[in-house]
Each structure stands twice: as structure tokens, then as C-alpha cells.
Design an enzyme around this catalytic site. Structure first.
Site, PDB file in Angstrom:
ATOM      1  N   THR A  91     -26.227  62.873  87.246  1.00  0.00           N
ATOM      2  CA  THR A  91     -27.413  61.990  87.767  1.00  0.00           C
ATOM      3  C   THR A  91     -27.811  61.322  86.368  1.00  0.00           C
ATOM      4  O   THR A  91     -27.421  61.496  85.462  1.00  0.00           O
ATOM      5  CB  THR A  91     -28.422  62.665  88.438  1.00  0.00           C
ATOM      6  OG1 THR A  91     -29.473  61.955  89.002  1.00  0.00           O
ATOM      7  CG2 THR A  91     -29.264  63.672  87.606  1.00  0.00           C
ATOM      8  N   GLY A 135     -36.386  68.338  83.989  1.00  0.00           N
ATOM      9  CA  GLY A 135     -35.320  67.473  84.651  1.00  0.00           C
ATOM     10  C   GLY A 135     -33.964  67.955  84.544  1.00  0.00           C
ATOM     11  O   GLY A 135     -33.656  68.598  83.562  1.00  0.00           O
ATOM     12  N   SER A 195     -24.911  61.050  84.204  1.00  0.00           N
ATOM     13  CA  SER A 195     -23.816  60.006  84.178  1.00  0.00           C
ATOM     14  C   SER A 195     -24.459  58.794  83.599  1.00  0.00           C
ATOM     15  O   SER A 195     -23.768  57.671  83.283  1.00  0.00           O
ATOM     16  CB  SER A 195     -23.155  59.737  85.507  1.00  0.00           C
ATOM     17  OG  SER A 195     -23.921  59.581  86.524  1.00  0.00           O
ATOM     18  N   LYS A 208     -35.488  65.688  91.048  1.00  0.00           N
ATOM     19  CA  LYS A 208     -34.737  66.270  89.963  1.00  0.00           C
ATOM     20  C   LYS A 208     -35.644  66.343  88.845  1.00  0.00           C
ATOM     21  O   LYS A 208     -35.017  66.858  87.681  1.00  0.00           O
ATOM     22  CB  LYS A 208     -33.357  65.597  89.460  1.00  0.00           C
ATOM     23  CG  LYS A 208     -32.557  65.344  90.859  1.00  0.00           C
ATOM     24  CD  LYS A 208     -31.439  64.523  90.442  1.00  0.00           C
ATOM     25  CE  LYS A 208     -30.748  63.860  91.613  1.00  0.00           C
ATOM     26  NZ  LYS A 208     -29.822  62.738  91.277  1.00  0.00           N
TER      27      LYS A 208
END
Length: 192
Positions: free
Chosen positions: A17, A62, A141, A49
Site C-alpha cells: 500500500t 501505519g 508500493s 491502515k
């Protein structure tokens, strides 16, 4: 399909993410997108998240990577914080040591960003506890895109850390297909 295509070490299948932490002018902000993907399919678009943890919610956390693994790490960090209250750096180092040496934890496929009023850290399974020079951290990512955008936005006068985080995450979402614009942003004011 070949089973090997779904192994965790396969970079084509394993996507995280984007989590971004920005520290500026008495405020620290952490932002995370909401997209959950499995391979090339979006499973959920509004996952949370990024959250506040610790005593009175004075720590931002996070995570990117496998969700169950990330929650395991988050739980372990909270236990370290109970053992070392008001010592985020020590709690992070202790977690990183466990993560690197414990056979079960070594298999976890996640990374974390944590921040309090004084410090921001990236935690990895390699035993890393990294603090940025410029107040910007990112993982996942789309992390490199978000970090580059945030660093550029730091040069813009008048933007708060929260505004920088939101704008940088939008840029990352425009580039990274594993990042969306459904953001959760948490902030802390830095005592000074």
C-alpha cells in the site's frame, strides 16, 4: 496457475500500500491509502491502515504489507510500549530485535511507520529502525512516489504537514496502481 506465482517473495504478486509520514512546523501527519489488492484485483477500497495507538493516542502507526502480519506487529509494538511507556525509540528497537531474531516474526511480510511528538521511524524485518533526516518517511508500493512528492512540497511555504501528506498521496495514487485516493490521515501536534 503455477503455485510459485503466489509465493510471498514474488515481487509481481506481493504488493503493499502507501503510507507516508510528514513532520513540519510543530505537526506530524501520517497518511495511508485505503486500497487492498490481491494480485491484480482490488478487494477493498477503504481500509484503515493508519491509526493512533499508545497511551492517549499519542503515537501514529501505519503499515504496509500483509494485513494479518501488520496487525501482529502492531500488537507487539503496543506491548513494547506498555513495557517502555513514553520511550518510542526503545520500544521500536526492542520490536525490531524481536522481529529479526524470532523465527515466527521473521516470516512476517509487513513494514511499519511510527511517529510520536518527537520522532518518526520506519521499522523493518531486517532489524532496521530508521529515522529520516528531513522529516519524511514512506513505505509500500507507492512509497517512493509519495516520498518524492512530499520532499518537493516541503519547499512550498505555508503548507502544513497534513496538507503536504494529502497532496503527496494524491500524486502517488495517480502513479501507483496499488494506491488509491481514499485516505486516512492522522495528525499530532508537537509540544514545544
Amino acid at each position: 496457475m503455477n503455485q510459485q506465482q503466489f509465493n510471498s517473495y514474488d515481487p509481481i504478486q506481493w504488493h503493499g500500500t502507501t503510507i507516508l509520514c510528514v513532520r513540519r512546523d510543530g505537526q506530524v501527519a501520517m497518511a495511508g491509502d485505503g486500497q487492498v489488492t490481491l494480485g491484480n484485483t482490488v478487494i477493498k477500497g477503504n481500509a484503515k491502515k493508519v491509526r493512533k495507538i499508545g497511551l492517549n493516542g499519542q503515537i501514529l502507526a501505519g503499515f504496509a504489507g500483509a494485513t494479518a502480519d501488520a496487525f501482529t506487529l502492531l500488537e507487539r509494538l503496543e506491548k513494547k510500549l506498555e513495557r517502555y511507556p513514553n520511550q518510542l525509540e526503545r520500544a521500536c528497537v526492542e520490536l525490531a530485535q524481536d522481529w529479526r531474531t524470532d523465527r515466527y516474526l521473521r516470516r512476517l511480510e509487513a513494514m511499519m511507520l511510527v511517529a510520536n511528538q518527537a520522532h518518526s521511524f520506519t521499522l523493518t524485518g531486517n532489524g532496521d529502525v530508521l529515522e529520516p533526516e528531513d522529516g519524511v518517511l514512506a513505505i509500500g508500493s507507492g512509497g517512493n512516489y509519495a516520498m518524492a512528492a512530499a520532499r518537493a512540497l516541503l519547499t512550498v511555504e505555508g503548507l502544513t504537514s497534513e496538507e503536504i501528506a494529502k497532496r503527496a498521496m494524491k500524486i502517488a495514487a495517480d502513479i501507483c496502481i496499488y494506491t488509491n485516493t481514499s485516505l486516512v490521515v492522522e495528525t499530532l501536534l508537537v509540544k514545544g
